[in-house]
Design an enzyme around this catalytic site. Structure first.
Site, PDB file in Angstrom:
ATOM      1  N   LYS A  13       3.640 -13.254  -6.924  1.00 32.85           N
ATOM      2  CA  LYS A  13       4.090 -12.387  -7.520  1.00 32.85           C
ATOM      3  C   LYS A  13       4.961 -11.193  -7.342  1.00 32.85           C
ATOM      4  O   LYS A  13       5.485 -10.328  -8.434  1.00 32.85           O
ATOM      5  CB  LYS A  13       2.429 -12.068  -8.109  1.00 32.85           C
ATOM      6  CG  LYS A  13       1.360 -11.294  -6.715  1.00 32.85           C
ATOM      7  CD  LYS A  13       0.618 -10.629  -7.593  1.00 32.85           C
ATOM      8  CE  LYS A  13      -0.533 -10.453  -6.001  1.00 32.85           C
ATOM      9  NZ  LYS A  13      -0.051  -9.847  -4.959  1.00 32.85           N
ATOM     10  N   ARG A  88      -8.042  -5.196  -7.876  1.00 35.86           N
ATOM     11  CA  ARG A  88      -8.240  -6.518  -7.056  1.00 35.86           C
ATOM     12  C   ARG A  88      -9.682  -6.812  -7.492  1.00 35.86           C
ATOM     13  O   ARG A  88     -10.550  -8.112  -6.865  1.00 35.86           O
ATOM     14  CB  ARG A  88      -7.859  -6.560  -5.710  1.00 35.86           C
ATOM     15  CG  ARG A  88      -6.627  -7.057  -5.485  1.00 35.86           C
ATOM     16  CD  ARG A  88      -6.079  -6.407  -4.391  1.00 35.86           C
ATOM     17  NE  ARG A  88      -5.439  -7.752  -3.573  1.00 35.86           N
ATOM     18  CZ  ARG A  88      -3.871  -8.373  -2.827  1.00 35.86           C
ATOM     19  NH1 ARG A  88      -3.305  -6.983  -2.975  1.00 35.86           N
ATOM     20  NH2 ARG A  88      -3.625  -9.171  -1.947  1.00 35.86           N
ATOM     21  N   ARG A 122       5.098 -18.764   5.451  1.00 37.93           N
ATOM     22  CA  ARG A 122       5.581 -18.135   5.344  1.00 37.93           C
ATOM     23  C   ARG A 122       6.076 -16.934   6.447  1.00 37.93           C
ATOM     24  O   ARG A 122       4.781 -16.632   7.266  1.00 37.93           O
ATOM     25  CB  ARG A 122       4.966 -17.034   4.072  1.00 37.93           C
ATOM     26  CG  ARG A 122       5.177 -15.572   3.750  1.00 37.93           C
ATOM     27  CD  ARG A 122       4.873 -15.239   2.285  1.00 37.93           C
ATOM     28  NE  ARG A 122       3.297 -13.993   2.730  1.00 37.93           N
ATOM     29  CZ  ARG A 122       3.026 -13.584   1.737  1.00 37.93           C
ATOM     30  NH1 ARG A 122       3.307 -13.917   0.108  1.00 37.93           N
ATOM     31  NH2 ARG A 122       1.882 -12.306   1.480  1.00 37.93           N
ATOM     32  N   ARG A 153       2.942 -12.866   9.225  1.00 38.19           N
ATOM     33  CA  ARG A 153       1.812 -11.587   9.546  1.00 38.19           C
ATOM     34  C   ARG A 153      -0.222 -11.913  10.062  1.00 38.19           C
ATOM     35  O   ARG A 153       0.068 -12.983   9.332  1.00 38.19           O
ATOM     36  CB  ARG A 153       1.637 -11.356   7.550  1.00 38.19           C
ATOM     37  CG  ARG A 153       2.221 -10.274   7.234  1.00 38.19           C
ATOM     38  CD  ARG A 153       2.886  -9.944   6.011  1.00 38.19           C
ATOM     39  NE  ARG A 153       1.175  -9.697   5.452  1.00 38.19           N
ATOM     40  CZ  ARG A 153       1.196  -9.365   3.360  1.00 38.19           C
ATOM     41  NH1 ARG A 153       1.874  -9.586   2.603  1.00 38.19           N
ATOM     42  NH2 ARG A 153      -0.552  -9.784   3.103  1.00 38.19           N
ATOM     43  N   ARG A 164      -9.067 -14.508   2.310  1.00 43.88           N
ATOM     44  CA  ARG A 164      -8.057 -14.346   1.016  1.00 43.88           C
ATOM     45  C   ARG A 164      -7.977 -14.937  -0.308  1.00 43.88           C
ATOM     46  O   ARG A 164      -8.022 -14.139  -1.295  1.00 43.88           O
ATOM     47  CB  ARG A 164      -6.126 -13.798   1.463  1.00 43.88           C
ATOM     48  CG  ARG A 164      -7.078 -12.808   2.603  1.00 43.88           C
ATOM     49  CD  ARG A 164      -4.618 -12.661   2.830  1.00 43.88           C
ATOM     50  NE  ARG A 164      -3.933 -11.912   2.342  1.00 43.88           N
ATOM     51  CZ  ARG A 164      -2.883 -12.631   2.955  1.00 43.88           C
ATOM     52  NH1 ARG A 164      -2.490 -13.240   3.653  1.00 43.88           N
ATOM     53  NH2 ARG A 164      -1.889 -11.701   2.238  1.00 43.88           N
TER      54      ARG A 164
HETATM   55  P1  AMP Z   1      -1.325  -8.191  -0.223  1.00 40.07           P
HETATM   56  O1  AMP Z   1       0.196  -7.684   0.891  1.00 40.07           O
HETATM   57  O2  AMP Z   1      -1.183  -7.943  -1.600  1.00 40.07           O
HETATM   58  O3  AMP Z   1      -1.618  -9.586  -0.083  1.00 40.07           O
HETATM   59  O4  AMP Z   1      -2.702  -7.460   0.278  1.00 40.07           O
HETATM   60  C1  AMP Z   1      -2.470  -7.531   2.326  1.00 40.07           C
HETATM   61  C2  AMP Z   1      -4.273  -7.237   1.706  1.00 40.07           C
HETATM   62  O5  AMP Z   1      -4.042  -5.531   1.530  1.00 40.07           O
HETATM   63  C3  AMP Z   1      -5.241  -7.828   1.914  1.00 40.07           C
HETATM   64  O6  AMP Z   1      -5.781  -8.671   2.188  1.00 40.07           O
HETATM   65  C4  AMP Z   1      -6.142  -6.301   1.680  1.00 40.07           C
HETATM   66  O7  AMP Z   1      -6.539  -6.161   3.357  1.00 40.07           O
HETATM   67  C5  AMP Z   1      -5.287  -4.826   1.016  1.00 40.07           C
HETATM   68  N1  AMP Z   1      -4.696  -5.239   0.056  1.00 40.07           N
HETATM   69  C6  AMP Z   1      -4.442  -4.906  -1.142  1.00 40.07           C
HETATM   70  N2  AMP Z   1      -4.132  -4.219  -2.199  1.00 40.07           N
HETATM   71  C7  AMP Z   1      -5.075  -4.399  -2.368  1.00 40.07           C
HETATM   72  C8  AMP Z   1      -6.418  -3.578  -3.228  1.00 40.07           C
HETATM   73  N3  AMP Z   1      -6.040  -3.880  -4.458  1.00 40.07           N
HETATM   74  N4  AMP Z   1      -7.785  -3.191  -2.311  1.00 40.07           N
HETATM   75  C9  AMP Z   1      -8.290  -3.132  -1.719  1.00 40.07           C
HETATM   76  N5  AMP Z   1      -7.701  -3.640  -0.580  1.00 40.07           N
HETATM   77  C10 AMP Z   1      -5.738  -3.962  -0.837  1.00 40.07           C
END
Ligand code: AMP
Length: 208
Positions: A13, A88, A122, A153, A164
């Site tokens: 995405k 989310r 990744r 990461r 996740r």
């Molecule tokens: P992402 O980079 O989008 O995969 O997000 C990495 C991490 O950031 C997630 O696993 C959560 O710990 C935190 N995170 C990102 N977006 C949100 C959200 N909308 N609500 C809560 N935690 C978030």
């Protein structure tokens, strides 16, 4: 255009958001990136956020929503935005509906075993944020854009990945139901360009 991108970690995405930004001129608001920036600041709040992120669990919605509201108030969001990684959960969707309307929701879909496969290989650029994959042709371990050595990461390691994906599975159906009538579903099983094509057509029809 005010858009939401739904999709599990590894669904592509973020890549899709960058293509939409390039063609439609609206900013990508990556919640994960915004939270990682705060985490890397070393503040007390940042440390807490980093702990949630490293485990792959959601940062509390009130914290995330405050960060998002500040970003939404900036001038470049005036004509629209792409929310990448927010909401989310149903709770977050309800909070969002109190501050803005949404034109469309794009749901990027990919089988879970493929998501897992993509995520473990990744790699991310610490300098420009570009994402690559150790299984892709031409992968060297350095960023294709700025040549910086890539890293994995902490939350792209197996245990956090599983968490996740479980968090995503639990929340996606209520979110799709919440936005019913506005959701455009697309598979990301093909190349990034193949994923983008139907989305571009759909967004073009929204603009018309
Ligand atoms: P992402 O980079 O989008 O995969 O997000 C990495 C991490 O950031 C997630 O696993 C959560 O710990 C935190 N995170 C990102 N977006 C949100 C959200 N909308 N609500 C809560 N935690 C978030």
């Amino acid at each position: 255009m005010k858009l939401i991108l739904l999709g599990a970690a590894g669904s592509g995405k973020g890549t899709l958001a960058k293509k939409i930004t390039a063609d439609f001129g609206i900013p990508q608001l990556s919640m994960g990136d915004m939270l990682r920036d705060i985490a890397s600041s070393g503040s007390e709040l940042g440390k807490k956020i980093g702990e949630y992120q490293n485990k792959g669990i959601l940062v509390p919605s009130d914290v995330v929503f405050e960060v998002l509201k500040v970003r939404l108030s900036q001038a470049d969001c005036k004509n629209g935005f792409i929310l990448d990684g927010f909401p989310r959960s149903l709770e977050q969707a309800e909070l969002l509906s109190g501050v803005t309307d949404i034109d469309a929701v794009i749901s990027v879909e990919l089988a879970f075993d493929e998501l897992e496969r993509r995520l473990v290989s990744r790699r991310t650029c610490p300098k420009c944020g570009d994402i690559d994959n150790a299984n892709y042709e031409g992968f060297t371990g350095n960023c294709r854009k700025c040549q910086t050595p890539l890293f994995q990461r902490d939350d792209d390691k197996p245990e956090a990945i599983r968490t996740r994906l479980e968090v995503y599975k639990k929340n996606i159906t209520p979110l799709i139901n919440f936005y019913s009538g506005k959701v455009f579903k697309v598979s990301s099983a093909g190349t990034p360009d193949e994923t983008y094509r139907p989305v571009k057509n759909f967004l073009g029809s929204l603009e018309a």
